[in-house]
Design a protein around this motif. Sequence first.
Motif, mmCIF file in Angstrom:
data_model
loop_
_atom_site.group_PDB
_atom_site.id
_atom_site.type_symbol
_atom_site.label_atom_id
_atom_site.label_comp_id
_atom_site.label_asym_id
_atom_site.label_seq_id
_atom_site.Cartn_x
_atom_site.Cartn_y
_atom_site.Cartn_z
ATOM 1 N N GLY A 1 0.807 -1.220 0.000
ATOM 2 C CA GLY A 1 0.000 0.000 0.000
ATOM 3 C C GLY A 1 0.837 1.266 0.000
ATOM 4 N N ALA B 1 0.301 3.671 -3.090
ATOM 5 C CA ALA B 1 -0.976 4.387 -2.971
ATOM 6 C C ALA B 1 -0.873 5.458 -1.879
ATOM 7 N N THR B 2 -0.190 5.136 -0.786
ATOM 8 C CA THR B 2 -0.019 6.110 0.294
ATOM 9 C C THR B 2 0.738 7.333 -0.205
ATOM 10 N N THR C 1 -1.410 9.524 -2.512
ATOM 11 C CA THR C 1 -2.492 10.249 -1.842
ATOM 12 C C THR C 1 -1.984 11.230 -0.795
ATOM 13 N N VAL D 1 -0.655 13.826 -1.782
ATOM 14 C CA VAL D 1 -0.899 15.078 -2.502
ATOM 15 C C VAL D 1 -2.380 15.437 -2.400
ATOM 16 N N GLY E 1 -5.997 16.524 -3.282
ATOM 17 C CA GLY E 1 -6.684 16.470 -4.565
ATOM 18 C C GLY E 1 -6.364 15.237 -5.381
ATOM 19 N N ALA E 2 -5.715 14.234 -4.787
ATOM 20 C CA ALA E 2 -5.339 13.025 -5.521
ATOM 21 C C ALA E 2 -6.560 12.290 -6.070
ATOM 22 N N ARG F 1 -7.969 6.297 -8.452
ATOM 23 C CA ARG F 1 -9.220 5.609 -8.164
ATOM 24 C C ARG F 1 -9.133 4.786 -6.892
ATOM 25 N N GLY F 2 -8.008 4.045 -6.768
ATOM 26 C CA GLY F 2 -7.873 3.187 -5.605
ATOM 27 C C GLY F 2 -6.809 2.134 -5.831
ATOM 28 N N ALA F 3 -6.682 1.253 -4.850
ATOM 29 C CA ALA F 3 -5.651 0.226 -4.923
ATOM 30 C C ALA F 3 -6.130 -1.057 -4.283
ATOM 31 N N ALA F 4 -5.611 -2.166 -4.787
ATOM 32 C CA ALA F 4 -5.849 -3.461 -4.153
ATOM 33 C C ALA F 4 -4.517 -3.933 -3.596
ATOM 34 N N VAL F 5 -4.452 -4.065 -2.270
ATOM 35 C CA VAL F 5 -3.253 -4.611 -1.645
ATOM 36 C C VAL F 5 -3.504 -6.106 -1.486
ATOM 37 N N LEU G 1 -10.680 -3.635 -12.597
ATOM 38 C CA LEU G 1 -11.450 -3.682 -11.347
ATOM 39 C C LEU G 1 -11.880 -2.286 -10.914
ATOM 40 N N PHE G 2 -10.963 -1.310 -11.064
ATOM 41 C CA PHE G 2 -11.272 0.060 -10.623
ATOM 42 C C PHE G 2 -11.727 0.952 -11.775
#
Lengths: 421, 421
Positions: free
Chosen positions: B283, B286-287, B290, B292, B294-295, B300-304, B343-344
């Motif tokens: 993760g 993704a961390t 995000t 920043v 307004g990311a 969209r997101g992440a799958a860990v 997926l996203f």
Amino acid sequence: LRVRVEILGVGTELLLGQIANTNARWMSEELAGVGVDVEHHQVVGDNLDRIVAAMALSASRADVVVVTGGLGPTPDDITRDALASLLDTAMVRDPSIEEFLRHRFVELGRPMPEANLRQADVPIGAHVIMPRLGSAPGLVADAAGARLYLLPGVPAEMREMMTSTVLPELAGRAGARIVSRVLRCAEIGESRVAEILDDLFHASANPSVAYLASDGEVKVRLTAKAATDAEATLLIGPLLEAVRARLGDAVFTTADESLEQVVGRRLEEAGRHIAIAESLTGGGVATRLTRVPGASRYFRGAAVVYSAEAKRDVLGVSQATLDGPGAVSEACAREMAGNVRRLFDADVGLSLTGAAGPDAHAGAPAGTVWIGLDAGDERRARGLRVSGGRERVRRLAGLAALDLVRRHLEGRSLPGSDVHA
Amino acid sequence: LRVRVEILGVGTELLLGQIANTNARWMSEELAGVGVDVEHHQVVGDNLDRIVAAMALSASRADVVVVTGGLGPTPDDITRDALASLLDTAMVRDPSIEEFLRHRFVELGRPMPEANLRQADVPIGAHVIMPRLGSAPGLVADAAGARLYLLPGVPAEMREMMTSTVLPELAGRAGARIVSRVLRCAEIGESRVAEILDDLFHASANPSVAYLASDGEVKVRLTAKAATDAEATLLIGPLLEAVRARLGDAVFTTADESLEQVVGRRLEEAGRHIAIAESLTGGGVATRLTRVPGASRYFRGAAVVYSAEAKRDVLGVSQATLDGPGAVSEACAREMAGNVRRLFDADVGLSLTGAAGPDAHAGAPAGTVWIGLDAGDERRARGLRVSGGRERVRRLAGLAALDLVRRHLEGRSLPGSDVHA
């Protein structure tokens, strides 16, 4: 016997901020471990007068001065010259160092620049510490009632000489042993810890009590000094129990482990697996948990669902929740926790949603955080309001979420919610 | 006009080696940037006499003294008292600080411990810097011909006061203007950068060239000094272009932005959304993205997916891939990137899988990393071998992954793979 030690770093690169003074940190920790007192650090640049003045000041107020840096072969390496000036003596070329340097370059298969022989110059009256790493010899001399150790600034070379020569000599001189124990607490402010422990802080000099707040945690360090490790440990015992009892459920370890290590150990002991749904923290809680080697034994995975669409389509949060209480709500946190638990076939689902800032998000002001926990038989949700910038909100939310899991696994009480749905 | 500044750190935790003096490093770098000379650092513990003596020494030899630490609410926070002692004056409770503190605790929804009012005590003759972060006010006073700034020791709070108050005042005093430009590079070693820029480094004194390697990146800082900002900027221009041309595609910014800011800006400019599948990094990528504000405009997101089961059941990696080439393979990275994109419902899918260590994982030795990128029309995969510990492997893998996205969006060439499937 009290031995006062002072650390003097030499190097313009430190004053320009090009590097941090990590040597001083490492030496201080090691020196505390052999029971001597470090009362001052100084840093000066590569300037002869200022190095001499700093050495003289250190020698006037300490028993031992450890100087690092400025023993290399380049023209700005002048710590040797400063020592000669302090001792008011000349430098003599040492034939054994000269031979060592020439031999070393033969081994390297390179010609030795003549300038390197500067490293063989020794002020009259000083002793040499031959290097086992690198090429810079250390020096030892007595001046103004203090003993001065001059060590190279390269961390590995400094550490080698500290470990092989300086620390054993000082441990012998101090004749005392120091033992420290650290309790770490989450979800309690430093000022509250200080209030709870105030009388112990003032009443106890040995063991001593100190606090340190960092990254939303408070560390309480108890330090005892005695003739042996066993005696120091005995001294600490009752105070450790008293501090632990007063701070109660806020203490997550008395062994200086990180919160993610404690949570991981508790999950593994219970034979349970966790999965995490993160919005606000963007994967930060999963990142923390997987810092610990072997996290795969209890961590299944995480869904970072940053948009409303991802919450709905990837994690199955209901449209009614998103349209009603919204993405930053107790209801959303609860759904995320339950759904991520099922999605990853885990025993415990943890969720975080909120507004990290700087702007409000989904109708919630910056700093609003909702955390959910779903363990099938037990379900919890907790609201927080965190002040400060975006990174602080994310960090404290992550800490609170991991602490929620710890309290659940240890059967402890929860701090209350700051926010109501 | 030459302005000599001295930095004095207060805190027993520094002398015990519990923390490194990173405040002094950061302040030194910033002070160098406004053209003042830092000649000494000092550190003392939480001891009144020693703090007063250190302040007096600093004030006797510098024009400006910046003191950090010891302004908190706990009993060991005594830097205020030391200033009163140095000024030989009493402390008076400041009603506006008291009101600020009470208001702050109301906002936090917690009772304020009475001890916190210590933070409202101000030595007569000193001025107050109200905090924009945290609760500790700063103080300003003149003594022994020097100006003293007392700032909190918490790094974020210290930086805020340095940036908003101290640095602008000192820049005005120093007269000369310093302009720096920082180029940041990924995926290139410091020694390679030094080799490429060696002649510029030696030939140019104003602007000067310096390198700093940190967290897998190399920063090249060009610094020019002139009577005005415009003149200094003019001086830097040609050197900046020369350095940029030599370092080529490795330069991800000439504006001292982070890599995640650059990637975010490029995604937003292109109107594209990204989703990430992380195993190895848990993760962490993704961390970073995000961090920043307004990311959500491009992330969209992440799958860990930390376990093989999660890779298969949550992300749809085929059993054939997991049984054949395995979870740490080019094939797995490619499937993860494509599947997370779908997926996203994103435009770009990014994936990381590997063995962070200390042990081998899925048949791959520690340090093996595979990164995949799937943008529908363009698909890439890249293998790396990273040496060092678990955190280093994860950090450098994350950096390489973000840089892969940057190079894709900018149409740049890729560094080659170190590993072959």
